[in-house]
Design a protein around this motif. Structure first.
Motif, PDB file in Angstrom:
ATOM      1  N   GLU A  61       9.664  -6.515 -20.905  1.00 43.57           N
ATOM      2  CA  GLU A  61       9.120  -5.883 -21.526  1.00 43.57           C
ATOM      3  C   GLU A  61       8.208  -7.215 -21.910  1.00 43.57           C
ATOM      4  O   GLU A  61       7.919  -7.475 -21.367  1.00 43.57           O
ATOM      5  CB  GLU A  61       9.453  -5.637 -23.027  1.00 43.57           C
ATOM      6  CG  GLU A  61      10.982  -6.991 -23.247  1.00 43.57           C
ATOM      7  CD  GLU A  61      10.431  -8.270 -23.265  1.00 43.57           C
ATOM      8  OE1 GLU A  61      10.804  -9.254 -22.321  1.00 43.57           O
ATOM      9  OE2 GLU A  61       9.586  -8.876 -23.767  1.00 43.57           O
ATOM     10  N   LEU A  62       6.789  -7.170 -23.320  1.00 46.93           N
ATOM     11  CA  LEU A  62       5.656  -8.167 -22.881  1.00 46.93           C
ATOM     12  C   LEU A  62       6.300  -9.685 -22.788  1.00 46.93           C
ATOM     13  O   LEU A  62       5.423 -10.318 -21.552  1.00 46.93           O
ATOM     14  CB  LEU A  62       4.788  -8.164 -24.418  1.00 46.93           C
ATOM     15  CG  LEU A  62       4.156  -8.866 -25.046  1.00 46.93           C
ATOM     16  CD1 LEU A  62       3.250  -8.238 -23.634  1.00 46.93           C
ATOM     17  CD2 LEU A  62       3.718  -8.616 -26.444  1.00 46.93           C
ATOM     18  N   LEU A  63       7.005 -10.114 -23.483  1.00 49.51           N
ATOM     19  CA  LEU A  63       7.013 -11.748 -23.101  1.00 49.51           C
ATOM     20  C   LEU A  63       7.391 -11.669 -21.254  1.00 49.51           C
ATOM     21  O   LEU A  63       7.072 -13.167 -21.056  1.00 49.51           O
ATOM     22  CB  LEU A  63       8.200 -12.209 -23.856  1.00 49.51           C
ATOM     23  CG  LEU A  63       8.612 -13.325 -24.247  1.00 49.51           C
ATOM     24  CD1 LEU A  63       7.102 -14.483 -24.852  1.00 49.51           C
ATOM     25  CD2 LEU A  63       8.979 -14.506 -24.965  1.00 49.51           C
ATOM     26  N   THR A  64       8.897 -11.073 -20.987  1.00 52.23           N
ATOM     27  CA  THR A  64       9.237 -10.957 -19.843  1.00 52.23           C
ATOM     28  C   THR A  64       8.323 -10.940 -18.829  1.00 52.23           C
ATOM     29  O   THR A  64       7.795 -11.991 -17.843  1.00 52.23           O
ATOM     30  CB  THR A  64      10.073  -9.610 -19.237  1.00 52.23           C
ATOM     31  OG1 THR A  64      10.767  -9.293 -20.720  1.00 52.23           O
ATOM     32  CG2 THR A  64      10.917 -10.431 -17.998  1.00 52.23           C
ATOM     33  N   ARG A  65       7.332 -10.394 -19.010  1.00 54.91           N
ATOM     34  CA  ARG A  65       5.683  -9.392 -17.745  1.00 54.91           C
ATOM     35  C   ARG A  65       5.049 -11.103 -17.836  1.00 54.91           C
ATOM     36  O   ARG A  65       4.618 -11.634 -17.413  1.00 54.91           O
ATOM     37  CB  ARG A  65       5.145  -8.660 -18.725  1.00 54.91           C
ATOM     38  CG  ARG A  65       5.629  -7.167 -18.627  1.00 54.91           C
ATOM     39  CD  ARG A  65       5.515  -6.944 -17.131  1.00 54.91           C
ATOM     40  NE  ARG A  65       5.941  -5.443 -17.081  1.00 54.91           N
ATOM     41  CZ  ARG A  65       5.575  -4.678 -16.097  1.00 54.91           C
ATOM     42  NH1 ARG A  65       5.430  -4.853 -15.128  1.00 54.91           N
ATOM     43  NH2 ARG A  65       6.040  -3.433 -15.924  1.00 54.91           N
ATOM     44  N   ALA A  66       4.736 -11.189 -19.124  1.00 55.45           N
ATOM     45  CA  ALA A  66       4.287 -12.766 -19.171  1.00 55.45           C
ATOM     46  C   ALA A  66       4.444 -13.650 -18.759  1.00 55.45           C
ATOM     47  O   ALA A  66       4.032 -15.148 -18.010  1.00 55.45           O
ATOM     48  CB  ALA A  66       4.098 -13.283 -20.406  1.00 55.45           C
ATOM     49  N   GLN A  67       6.495 -14.141 -18.929  1.00 54.65           N
ATOM     50  CA  GLN A  67       6.703 -15.295 -18.250  1.00 54.65           C
ATOM     51  C   GLN A  67       6.800 -14.853 -16.505  1.00 54.65           C
ATOM     52  O   GLN A  67       6.112 -15.630 -15.965  1.00 54.65           O
ATOM     53  CB  GLN A  67       7.859 -14.959 -18.876  1.00 54.65           C
ATOM     54  CG  GLN A  67       8.167 -15.830 -20.553  1.00 54.65           C
ATOM     55  CD  GLN A  67      10.478 -15.665 -20.670  1.00 54.65           C
ATOM     56  OE1 GLN A  67      10.510 -14.405 -20.216  1.00 54.65           O
ATOM     57  NE2 GLN A  67      11.015 -16.691 -20.377  1.00 54.65           N
ATOM     58  N   ASN A  68       6.632 -14.246 -16.279  1.00 56.82           N
ATOM     59  CA  ASN A  68       6.756 -13.958 -15.006  1.00 56.82           C
ATOM     60  C   ASN A  68       5.392 -14.376 -14.490  1.00 56.82           C
ATOM     61  O   ASN A  68       5.110 -14.471 -13.010  1.00 56.82           O
ATOM     62  CB  ASN A  68       6.719 -12.156 -14.501  1.00 56.82           C
ATOM     63  CG  ASN A  68       8.310 -11.066 -14.170  1.00 56.82           C
ATOM     64  OD1 ASN A  68       8.884 -12.277 -15.067  1.00 56.82           O
ATOM     65  ND2 ASN A  68       8.818 -10.254 -15.435  1.00 56.82           N
ATOM     66  N   ILE A  69       3.909 -13.908 -15.005  1.00 53.28           N
ATOM     67  CA  ILE A  69       3.034 -14.260 -14.256  1.00 53.28           C
ATOM     68  C   ILE A  69       3.059 -16.051 -14.167  1.00 53.28           C
ATOM     69  O   ILE A  69       1.844 -16.104 -13.694  1.00 53.28           O
ATOM     70  CB  ILE A  69       1.864 -13.458 -15.052  1.00 53.28           C
ATOM     71  CG1 ILE A  69       1.895 -12.130 -15.200  1.00 53.28           C
ATOM     72  CG2 ILE A  69       0.721 -14.114 -14.872  1.00 53.28           C
ATOM     73  CD1 ILE A  69       0.846 -11.141 -15.677  1.00 53.28           C
ATOM     74  N   TYR A  70       3.324 -16.314 -15.852  1.00 56.74           N
ATOM     75  CA  TYR A  70       3.388 -18.229 -15.314  1.00 56.74           C
ATOM     76  C   TYR A  70       4.144 -18.626 -14.827  1.00 56.74           C
ATOM     77  O   TYR A  70       3.720 -19.663 -14.587  1.00 56.74           O
ATOM     78  CB  TYR A  70       3.103 -18.417 -16.902  1.00 56.74           C
ATOM     79  CG  TYR A  70       4.143 -18.207 -17.711  1.00 56.74           C
ATOM     80  CD1 TYR A  70       5.182 -18.987 -17.031  1.00 56.74           C
ATOM     81  CD2 TYR A  70       4.512 -17.949 -18.833  1.00 56.74           C
ATOM     82  CE1 TYR A  70       5.838 -19.544 -18.073  1.00 56.74           C
ATOM     83  CE2 TYR A  70       5.411 -18.358 -19.998  1.00 56.74           C
ATOM     84  CZ  TYR A  70       6.559 -18.809 -19.399  1.00 56.74           C
ATOM     85  OH  TYR A  70       7.611 -19.080 -20.413  1.00 56.74           O
ATOM     86  N   ALA A  71       5.164 -18.158 -14.274  1.00 60.77           N
ATOM     87  CA  ALA A  71       5.693 -18.362 -13.589  1.00 60.77           C
ATOM     88  C   ALA A  71       5.224 -18.456 -12.040  1.00 60.77           C
ATOM     89  O   ALA A  71       5.851 -19.424 -11.489  1.00 60.77           O
ATOM     90  CB  ALA A  71       7.486 -17.539 -12.942  1.00 60.77           C
ATOM     91  N   GLN A  72       3.896 -17.859 -11.453  1.00 59.76           N
ATOM     92  CA  GLN A  72       3.347 -17.825 -10.586  1.00 59.76           C
ATOM     93  C   GLN A  72       2.138 -18.402 -10.900  1.00 59.76           C
ATOM     94  O   GLN A  72       2.352 -19.505  -9.213  1.00 59.76           O
ATOM     95  CB  GLN A  72       3.146 -16.427 -10.311  1.00 59.76           C
ATOM     96  CG  GLN A  72       4.109 -15.607  -9.164  1.00 59.76           C
ATOM     97  CD  GLN A  72       3.863 -13.812  -8.943  1.00 59.76           C
ATOM     98  OE1 GLN A  72       2.567 -13.751  -9.074  1.00 59.76           O
ATOM     99  NE2 GLN A  72       4.468 -13.346  -8.829  1.00 59.76           N
ATOM    100  N   ASN A  73       0.834 -18.563 -11.420  1.00 60.30           N
ATOM    101  CA  ASN A  73       0.322 -19.428 -11.576  1.00 60.30           C
ATOM    102  C   ASN A  73       0.307 -20.147 -12.743  1.00 60.30           C
ATOM    103  O   ASN A  73      -0.951 -21.343 -13.001  1.00 60.30           O
ATOM    104  CB  ASN A  73      -1.309 -17.970 -11.584  1.00 60.30           C
ATOM    105  CG  ASN A  73      -0.913 -17.526 -13.569  1.00 60.30           C
ATOM    106  OD1 ASN A  73       0.111 -18.299 -14.329  1.00 60.30           O
ATOM    107  ND2 ASN A  73      -1.977 -16.851 -13.461  1.00 60.30           N
ATOM    108  N   LEU A  74       1.608 -20.696 -12.739  1.00 63.12           N
ATOM    109  CA  LEU A  74       1.284 -22.026 -14.118  1.00 63.12           C
ATOM    110  C   LEU A  74       0.913 -22.067 -15.032  1.00 63.12           C
ATOM    111  O   LEU A  74       0.356 -22.937 -15.732  1.00 63.12           O
ATOM    112  CB  LEU A  74       1.725 -23.658 -13.338  1.00 63.12           C
ATOM    113  CG  LEU A  74       2.888 -23.066 -12.050  1.00 63.12           C
ATOM    114  CD1 LEU A  74       2.161 -24.487 -11.704  1.00 63.12           C
ATOM    115  CD2 LEU A  74       3.950 -23.330 -12.820  1.00 63.12           C
ATOM    116  N   LEU A  75      -0.166 -20.859 -15.925  1.00 63.03           N
ATOM    117  CA  LEU A  75      -0.933 -20.550 -17.289  1.00 63.03           C
ATOM    118  C   LEU A  75       0.171 -20.576 -17.926  1.00 63.03           C
ATOM    119  O   LEU A  75      -0.430 -19.421 -18.763  1.00 63.03           O
ATOM    120  CB  LEU A  75      -1.889 -19.433 -16.934  1.00 63.03           C
ATOM    121  CG  LEU A  75      -3.636 -19.555 -15.788  1.00 63.03           C
ATOM    122  CD1 LEU A  75      -4.260 -18.919 -15.830  1.00 63.03           C
ATOM    123  CD2 LEU A  75      -3.701 -21.039 -16.581  1.00 63.03           C
ATOM    124  N   VAL A  76       0.742 -21.399 -18.701  1.00 60.49           N
ATOM    125  CA  VAL A  76       1.947 -21.492 -19.100  1.00 60.49           C
ATOM    126  C   VAL A  76       1.536 -20.805 -20.973  1.00 60.49           C
ATOM    127  O   VAL A  76       1.747 -19.769 -21.106  1.00 60.49           O
ATOM    128  CB  VAL A  76       2.929 -22.436 -19.631  1.00 60.49           C
ATOM    129  CG1 VAL A  76       3.838 -22.293 -20.935  1.00 60.49           C
ATOM    130  CG2 VAL A  76       3.731 -22.431 -17.828  1.00 60.49           C
TER     131      VAL A  76
END
Lengths: 253, 338
Positions: free
Chosen positions: B242-257
Motif C-alpha cells: 500500500e501507499l506508505l510501504t511503497r514510499a518506504q521502499n523508494i526511500y530505502a533506495q534513494n534516501l529521500l526520506v
C-alpha cells in the motif's frame, strides 16, 4: 352478530405489578367507546393489549371473533407467529399520544408506507387514496411536508389518516389530544367525531369529557385494573353509581 | 382607576417605529493580537520547511505521480473501501445480535467485540497473515463425510487477503457499537407505530429504524473511515504494497526520506478531504425531515446562486429598461434548487 371487540377476564402484569386484573368488555360494531380512568389505572395498557402491542397473561381477547395473539388448537393456546400478528394488527388502526409519525418521510409517504409495503397495494392507487384521506382530515395541501414542519394538531390528523389508510375494522385512540396545545384539540376531535359518524368502531382513551358526552355510545370507567362502571354517557357521567367513579368525575369535571 | 401610559398606547393608532440602535461596538484588541501572533507562528513554520536545503521540493513533485506511489495509493483506497463495506455490513449484523432477545447471539456478539477491540490491530494483521500455521489447508466439504476439496492456505491468504480480513473484522467490531448506538437513539414509539400498522420486524428495521439511526451513525462512521484509511499503513508489516510501504521502499533506495513522506502525506490528506466532502452530503441526505426549516444551502449551491446573481445583475445593467426580471427569476430558481 359478531362483536367488534370482546375482552374476557383480561389480565396483564409487568413483573410483580398487576396492571389489569380481569377486564371484561364488549364492543359492538360501529360503536364508540370512551375509556376513562385515573393515570396508572391500566387503560392505556388495555388498549395496547387489543392490538397485541402487549401480550396478555390471562383471559381472552377477541377482535371480530378472532383470538388475538394466540391460536387455539383443541383447547391448547399456541403463541402466534410474527406474520399472523402482523396480519391481525393490519386490521386495527392505532393513534398515539405522541403521534409517532415517521419524521424522515413526507406526510404522504407516511400515509402510503403500510398499504404499499404490508398490503402490496400499488404506489399509484395508494397515493390516490392517501391524498383523499389527507383531504378528509383537512390537510390536502400538506402532502409533501415533513412531519416536523406541521403543528401538533396537523401531525395527529396525519397520524389518523395513516391509520385509516390500512382500512381498519377498528380504531384505537390512546390519549390522542393529551400532547396538544389547547387551541389545537378541537381540530383533532372534529376529525374523530366525523369518523364516528361514518360508522367506524372506535375505542378511545381520553380525558376529553365533552367528546365522551357527545360522541361516545358507551363510557367505561377503569380503576385499579378493573372495569368499575360502564354504561351510556348519561348514566356514567351524570349519574354514577360507584363511589370511585364519583370521586374521579368530581376531580375532572 | 387611572389610565396607565401603556393602555393609552394600546388604544392609540400605531406609533412610529422606534429608531434602530446604532451603538459604538466594543473594540476587541485582544482578538487582533491573538490572530497576528498565530499567523506569525504559522508563517515561521512554513518558512522553515520551504527554505531548508534538506528538502528537495522538486523530488517531492516528481514522486507525487510516480507509478509505484499511485499503485500503492490504489491499494490503500481499495483496502479502505472494502474493509469499510464489510465492516459496516458485519457490524450491523453484530449490532442486531447484541440487541437480540436470544442470549446466545447476545453473548457471541459481546465476545466478538471484546476480542477485536481488546487486541491490537497490528497483532490481528500478523495473526491473519500467519493463519496457515494453524490452518494449513482451507477447503469446503460436508463435515464427517469424504465430500469436498481443499487448497493450501498460503495460496489463498496473500498479504492483500490477510490485510483485508484483519482490517474488516477489526472495523466490524467498532462499527457494531456505532450502529448499536444509532439504533438505540431511535424513539421506541417509532417501532411501536410501525408495528401497529402491521409491519413485520424486518420491515420496521429497514424502513423505519435504520434510516433514522443513520443520522447518528454517519458522523462517527466518517471518523472510522478516515481512521481506517490511515490504519491501512499498518499492513506494511506483512508486505502488502500500500501507499506508505511503497514510499518506504523508494526511500530505502534513494534516501529521500522526508520527500517521500511528504508525498504520502499529500495523498492521505487528499483522500481524507474527499471523504470529508462526501460525508457532508451523506449527512445532508439523512437530515431530511429533521428540522422544521429547510436545510441550509450547500457551498456549491451558494456559489451557483452568487454567480447567477452576478450574471443577472450584469445582464440587467446591459438592458435599457430599468425594470429587470432578475430578482423575481432569482427567487424562483432558489426555491427550485432547495
Amino acid at each position: 352478530m359478531t362483536l367488534a371487540v370482546e375482552a374476557q377476564q383480561v389480565c396483564k402484569r409487568f413483573g410483580r405489578n398487576e396492571v389489569l386484573k380481569g377486564i371484561n368488555l364488549q364492543v359492538s360494531r360501529g360503536s364508540v367507546v370512551v375509556i376513562l380512568g385515573p393515570s396508572g389505572s391500566g387503560k392505556s395498557t388495555f388498549l395496547r393489549c387489543i392490538n397485541h402491542l402487549e401480550t396478555i397473561d390471562a383471559g381472552r381477547l377477541y377482535v371480530e371473533g378472532e383470538l388475538i395473539g394466540y391460536t387455539d388448537k383443541g383447547g391448547v393456546l399456541h403463541e402466534m407467529r410474527d406474520n399472523d400478528c402482523c396480519r391481525q394488527r393490519a386490521d386495527i388502526g392505532m393513534v398515539f399520544q405522541q403521534f409517532n409519525l415517521f419524521p424522515h418521510m413526507t406526510t404522504i409517504a407516511n400515509v402510503i408506507a403500510a398499504p404499499t409495503k404490508v398490503k402490496g397495494e400499488s404506489k399509484v392507487s395508494a397515493t390516490k387514496r392517501g391524498l383523499e384521506l389527507l383531504a378528509r382530515v383537512g390537510l390536502a395541501d400538506k402532502a409533501d411536508h415533513y412531519p416536523r414542519q406541521l403543528s401538533g394538531g396537523q401531525q395527529q390528523r396525519v397520524a389518523i389518516a395513516r391509520a385509516l389508510a390500512m382500512q381498519p375494522k377498528l380504531m384505537l385512540f390512546d390519549e390522542p389530544t393529551s400532547a396538544l396545545d389547547p387551541e389545537l384539540v378541537k381540530e383533532v376531535l372534529d376529525v374523530m367525531q366525523d369518523l364516528a359518524r361514518g360508522g367506524m368502531t372506535m375505542i378511545c382513551v381520553t380525558h376529553e369529557m365533552g367528546f365522551a358526552r357527545e360522541v361516545a355510545d358507551t363510557v367505561v370507567f377503569i380503576d385499579g385494573g378493573y372495569v368499575v362502571e360502564a354504561g351510556s354517557p348519561r348514566e356514567v357521567l351524570l349519574n354514577p353509581q360507584q363511589q370511585r367513579t364519583k370521586d374521579f368525575l368530581s376531580k375532572v369535571l | 382607576m387611572s389610565e396607565t401610559p401603556s393602555m393609552k398606547a394600546a388604544s392609540a393608532p400605531a406609533p412610529p417605529a422606534p429608531a434602530p440602535i446604532r451603538a459604538v461596538p466594543i473594540r476587541h484588541y485582544g482578538r487582533w493580537v491573538g490572530a497576528a501572533v498565530s499567523i506569525g507562528v504559522l508563517v515561521l513554520i512554513i518558512r522553515m520547511f520551504v527554505i531548508t536545503p534538506n528538502i528537495n521540493w522538486e523530488r517531492v513533485g516528481h514522486y507525487l505521480t510516480f507509478s509505484d506511489i499511485l499503485s500503492g495509493l490504489q491499494l490503500t483506497i481499495i483496502l479502505t473501501i472494502a474493509a469499510m463495506a464489510v465492516g459496516l455490513g458485519l457490524g450491523t449484523v453484530v449490532a442486531v445480535m447484541r440487541l437480540s432477545v436470544n442470549p446466545v447471539l447476545r453473548t457471541l456478539s459481546w465476545v466478538y467485540i471484546w476480542f477485536f477491540r481488546g487486541t491490537p490491530l497490528l497483532m490481528q494483521i500478523l495473526f491473519c497473515f500467519n493463519i496457515a500455521i494453524i490452518l494449513p489447508e482451507i477447503g469446503i466439504g460436508i463435515p464427517f463425510t469424504d465430500w469436498g476439496g481443499s487448497v493450501n492456505t498460503n495460496v489463498i491468504v496473500t498479504p492483500f487477503v490477510a490485510a483485508l480480513i484483519a482490517l474488516s473484522l477489526n472495523e466490524a467490531a467498532y462499527m457494531s457499537e456505532i450502529v448499536r448506538a444509532g439504533i438505540l437513539v431511535v424513539d421506541p414509539g417509532q417501532t411501536e407505530a410501525a408495528v401497529a400498522l402491521g409491519m413485520s420486524r424486518s420491515l420496521v428495521f429497514r424502513m423505519i429504524v435504520m434510516p433514522q439511526a443513520m443520522r447518528a451513525i454517519v458522523p462517527p462512521t466518517g471518523n472510522e473511515l478516515i481512521g481506517l484509511l490511515k490504519n491501512t499503513s499498518l499492513v506494511s508489516v506483512i508486505a502488502a504494497q500500500e501507499l506508505l510501504t511503497r514510499a518506504q521502499n523508494i526511500y530505502a533506495q534513494n534516501l529521500l526520506v522526508i520527500e517521500l513522506l511528504f508525498v504520502a502525506a499529500f495523498w492521505y490528506l487528499l483522500v481524507t478531504s474527499l471523504l470529508m466532502w462526501g460525508q457532508y452530503y451523506v449527512e445532508r441526505y439523512y437530515a431530511k425531515g429533521s428540522s422544521s426549516r429547510p436545510l441550509p444551502p450547500t457551498p456549491t449551491q451558494k456559489l451557483r446562486w452568487w454567480l447567477r446573481r452576478k450574471l443577472s445583475a450584469a445582464s440587467a445593467s446591459h438592458s435599457s429598461t430599468g425594470l429587470s426580471p432578475a430578482n423575481g427569476h432569482q427567487a424562483t430558481t432558489e426555491e427550485g434548487v432547495l
